[in-house]
Design an enzyme around this catalytic site. Structure first.
Site, PDB file in Angstrom:
ATOM      1  CE  LYS A  81     -14.278 -48.138 -14.599  1.00 45.05           C
ATOM      2  NZ  LYS A  81     -14.529 -46.944 -15.324  1.00 45.05           N
ATOM      3  CE  LYS A 130     -21.888 -46.966 -15.907  1.00 45.76           C
ATOM      4  NZ  LYS A 130     -22.075 -45.518 -15.900  1.00 45.76           N
ATOM      5  CE  LYS A 169     -16.294 -40.550 -10.661  1.00 46.02           C
ATOM      6  NZ  LYS A 169     -16.751 -40.627 -12.059  1.00 46.02           N
TER       7      LYS A 169
HETATM    8  P1  AMP Z   1     -15.478 -41.568 -15.126  1.00 48.78           P
HETATM    9  O1  AMP Z   1     -15.193 -41.554 -13.672  1.00 48.78           O
HETATM   10  O2  AMP Z   1     -16.036 -42.886 -15.586  1.00 48.78           O
HETATM   11  O3  AMP Z   1     -16.235 -40.384 -15.612  1.00 48.78           O
HETATM   12  O4  AMP Z   1     -14.054 -41.477 -15.830  1.00 48.78           O
HETATM   13  C1  AMP Z   1     -13.396 -40.248 -16.050  1.00 48.78           C
HETATM   14  C2  AMP Z   1     -12.026 -40.500 -16.633  1.00 48.78           C
HETATM   15  O5  AMP Z   1     -11.226 -41.244 -15.691  1.00 48.78           O
HETATM   16  C3  AMP Z   1     -12.029 -41.330 -17.921  1.00 48.78           C
HETATM   17  O6  AMP Z   1     -11.005 -40.854 -18.770  1.00 48.78           O
HETATM   18  C4  AMP Z   1     -11.735 -42.703 -17.444  1.00 48.78           C
HETATM   19  O7  AMP Z   1     -11.155 -43.500 -18.448  1.00 48.78           O
HETATM   20  C5  AMP Z   1     -10.748 -42.418 -16.310  1.00 48.78           C
HETATM   21  N1  AMP Z   1     -10.766 -43.492 -15.321  1.00 48.78           N
HETATM   22  C6  AMP Z   1     -11.801 -43.844 -14.513  1.00 48.78           C
HETATM   23  N2  AMP Z   1     -11.482 -44.896 -13.740  1.00 48.78           N
HETATM   24  C7  AMP Z   1     -10.198 -45.225 -14.076  1.00 48.78           C
HETATM   25  C8  AMP Z   1      -9.288 -46.227 -13.637  1.00 48.78           C
HETATM   26  N3  AMP Z   1      -9.618 -47.107 -12.690  1.00 48.78           N
HETATM   27  N4  AMP Z   1      -8.058 -46.269 -14.198  1.00 48.78           N
HETATM   28  C9  AMP Z   1      -7.703 -45.369 -15.157  1.00 48.78           C
HETATM   29  N5  AMP Z   1      -8.508 -44.415 -15.615  1.00 48.78           N
HETATM   30  C10 AMP Z   1      -9.746 -44.329 -15.091  1.00 48.78           C
END
Ligand code: AMP
Ligand code: TRP
Length: 340
Positions: A202, A119, A205
């Site tokens: 991955k 990041k 968002k």
């Molecule tokens: P975040 O959107 O980064 O706050 O992620 C929130 C949760 O969603 C965390 O447990 C991440 O590991 C999971 N997560 C986010 N993107 C993915 C993805 N592409 N595949 C699987 N888990 C995800």
């Protein structure tokens, strides 16, 4: 230390830094609901807004995104009367415990975090101090509840190892086994849902391409279009999952199918092996619309009543504080601060 000395408690968080994706749903939300429904753990789920502002967020958009994330939790099946659901900034104990952990964690530990490296990249001098310290706040989120289990996607594994290191160093430095050594709960075919445009990245968002992801608020037509246009290779689906090893885009679509259908990837291959993409993609899209449609509908309904969402978050925060406040207070005592 055996975690059995602690109340079995789940904590997890999602950042409200944009609309939630299918990756968030399959990798996190769906599993949060499973853990709630299993009834074996007390579940605490948090919209981590303080984490989101480690990078710039437009204030108005942020407020809307916090409410949207809350709606997504509830629409996915989190019941705010059985689980605790709240947003991080309403419970000051997170930031307070994070400060203590900023003084426990070492600069070198933070610098090694791959997410920080990705990041901040070449512009680390311009990155916020908060982005650097982010994993200590995450440790505080978890340990303020003495959480024993943390369900997350694969990308959070390193942050959870750091949480364990912080707990162990604190316990060692102060000579008391006060914080649990938390277990990560990672797994299943959706631990890492990949971008629909690039099978090595991955689904996120924050990806500039909207076609790379399914958003929880996409309608049926858009979902079908995104799967139709998803990048693949020219080969049909093989007979076994093993044969997808070097075909990241193809494997990703099979993983998504398996996670949504609640079956093993091998079972998907047994059913669809030999199919071309023209056959498989429409079936995948249909399953996605069937799975996500009701959730999207419920999210939209909930978001028509922001006052009700705010009421739920505020009630959740009160319950969260009841657990976190005595743990913070005890932490202050252990450190030797004179607290009231
Ligand atoms: P975040 O959107 O980064 O706050 O992620 C929130 C949760 O969603 C965390 O447990 C991440 O590991 C999971 N997560 C986010 N993107 C993915 C993805 N592409 N595949 C699987 N888990 C995800
Ligand atoms: N860092 C996590 C992410 O980006 C979100 C998060 C913050 C979290 N605090 C947490 C996840 C505590 C689990 C437990 O996905």
């Amino acid at each position: 230390m055996a975690d059995t000395a602690f109340t079995p408690r789940v904590f997890s968080g999602i950042q409200p830094s944009g609309g939630l994706t299918l990756g968030n749903y399959l990798g996190a939300l769906k599993r949060f609901v499973d853990m709630q429904d299993a009834g074996t753990h007390e579940c605490v789920y948090c919209i981590v807004d303080l984490h989101a502002i480690t990078v710039w967020q437009d204030p108005k958009a942020l407020t809307a995104q916090i409410r949207e994330a809350a709606a997504a939790f509830i629409a996915a099946g989190i019941d705010p009367s059985r689980s605790i659901l709240f947003n991080q900034s309403q419970v000051a104990e997170h930031a307070q415990l994070a400060w203590i952990f900023n003084c426990v964690a070492r600069m070198g530990w933070m610098r090694r975090m791959t997410q920080w490296k990705e990041k901040a990249g070449k512009h680390s001098e311009e990155a916020s101090l908060g982005l650097f310290a982010y994993p200590a706040l995450m440790a505080a989120d978890i340990l303020a509840y003495h959480a024993t289990h943390v369900p997350v996607g694969e990308d959070q594994k390193q942050h959870l190892e750091l949480t364990r290191d912080i707990a162990a160093k604190f316990n060692h430095d102060f000579g008391e086994e006060f914080f649990p050594i938390t277990e990560p709960v990672i797994g299943g075919p959706a631990a890492r849902v990949m971008s629909l445009r690039d099978g090595t990245k991955k689904m996120s968002k924050s990806d500039p391409s909207d076609m790379s992801r399914i958003n929880l608020r996409d309608d049926a037509d858009l979902i079908a279009q995104k799967f139709r246009k998803a990048r693949t290779d020219p080969e049909p689906l093989p007979g076994t999952y093993e044969e997808l090893k070097d075909r990241p885009e193809a494997r990703n679509l099979v993983d998504i199918y398996a996670a949504m259908a609640g079956i093993e990837p091998d079972a998907v291959m047994a059913e669809h092996g030999g199919a071309g993409w023209g056959q498989f993609k429409p079936q995948l899209a249909e399953l996605a619309v069937e799975t996500m449609g009701p959730i999207t509908g419920e999210m939209n309904r909930l978001m028509d009543d922001p006052a009700e969402i705010d009421r739920i978050l505020s009630g959740g925060a009160d319950r969260a504080r009841e657990i976190a406040a005595p743990i913070l207070s005890r932490t202050y005592d252990i450190v030797g601060l004179v607290s009231k």
